[in-house]
Design a protein around this motif. Structure first.
Motif, PDB file in Angstrom:
ATOM      1  N   THR A   1      -4.418   6.254  -3.185  1.00 44.30           N
ATOM      2  CA  THR A   1      -5.867   6.420  -4.670  1.00 44.30           C
ATOM      3  C   THR A   1      -5.716   7.410  -5.336  1.00 44.30           C
ATOM      4  O   THR A   1      -5.563   7.050  -6.796  1.00 44.30           O
TER       5      THR A   1
ATOM      6  N   SER B   1      -4.629  -5.005  -1.842  1.00 50.99           N
ATOM      7  CA  SER B   1      -5.669  -4.919  -0.304  1.00 50.99           C
ATOM      8  C   SER B   1      -4.822  -4.365   0.739  1.00 50.99           C
ATOM      9  O   SER B   1      -4.145  -3.357   0.444  1.00 50.99           O
ATOM     10  N   ASP B   2      -6.383  -4.079   1.042  1.00 53.56           N
ATOM     11  CA  ASP B   2      -6.027  -3.037   2.291  1.00 53.56           C
ATOM     12  C   ASP B   2      -6.317  -3.762   3.754  1.00 53.56           C
ATOM     13  O   ASP B   2      -5.476  -2.889   4.627  1.00 53.56           O
TER      14      ASP B   2
ATOM     15  N   ARG C   1       0.938  -1.346   0.316  1.00 54.14           N
ATOM     16  CA  ARG C   1      -0.385  -0.155   0.031  1.00 54.14           C
ATOM     17  C   ARG C   1       0.890   1.721   0.069  1.00 54.14           C
ATOM     18  O   ARG C   1       0.751   2.505  -0.795  1.00 54.14           O
TER      19      ARG C   1
END
Ligand code: RTP
Ligand code: MG
Length: 138
Positions: free
Chosen positions: A91, A117-118, A85
């Motif tokens: 984003t 994936s978060d 991430r």
């Protein structure tokens, strides 16, 4: 050791950036333990992004994600979810830090080149959405 799902999105595959993005991933120390190029159907993209189905951008996101092939992979490493991430960046690429994938390559808040994936729960669901155990090495 942790695993996370990566998608190189259609905007990046279309611009021939898959190799450059995979190099950034590998240079970060994350290890690719599964990988394939696929064309998502509408139903597959809707299923993957079901968590966003009430959001105003959902239809546009599904159209974008089905607009061309994507490269999906599973990345492994210590703290792989958070590490990837961080490497992806914000984003919206306008807010992404220097040296991140999105700062380098994303076009806008939607065509932002990569998915990661978060959380551990979503990573488990997302890796299983695209890969069977037989397709993972190591
Ligand atoms: P991703 O799930 O793809 O890793 O990205 P993310 O967590 O940073 O962003 P998320 O909020 O989960 O949104 C999923 C994807 O939807 C598109 N999006 N469009 N038009 C908009 O305002 C908007 N907001 C989000 C992006 O492609 C985003 O990555
Ligand atoms: Mg997300």
């Amino acid at each position: 050791m942790e695993r996370t799902l990566s998608i190189i999105k259609p905007d990046a595959v279309e611009r021939n950036l898959s190799g450059a993005i995979l190099k950034m991933i590998q240079d970060s120390g994350l290890k690719v333990v599964a990988m394939k190029m696929i064309q998502l159907s509408t139903a597959e993209a809707e299923g993957f992004y079901a968590v966003h189905k009430e959001r105003p951008f959902f239809r546009s996101l599904v159209d974008f994600m089905t607009s061309g092939p994507v490269v999906v992979s599973i990345l492994e490493g210590d703290d792989a979810i958070a590490k990837y991430r961080k490497l992806m960046g914000a984003t919206n690429p306008a807010n992404a830090e220097e040296g991140t994938i999105r700062k380098c390559y994303a076009l806008d808040i939607e065509k932002n080149s990569v998915h990661g994936s978060d959380a551990p729960e979503t990573a488990a669901v997302e890796t299983g959405y695209f890969f069977s155990a037989l397709e993972m090495v190591g």
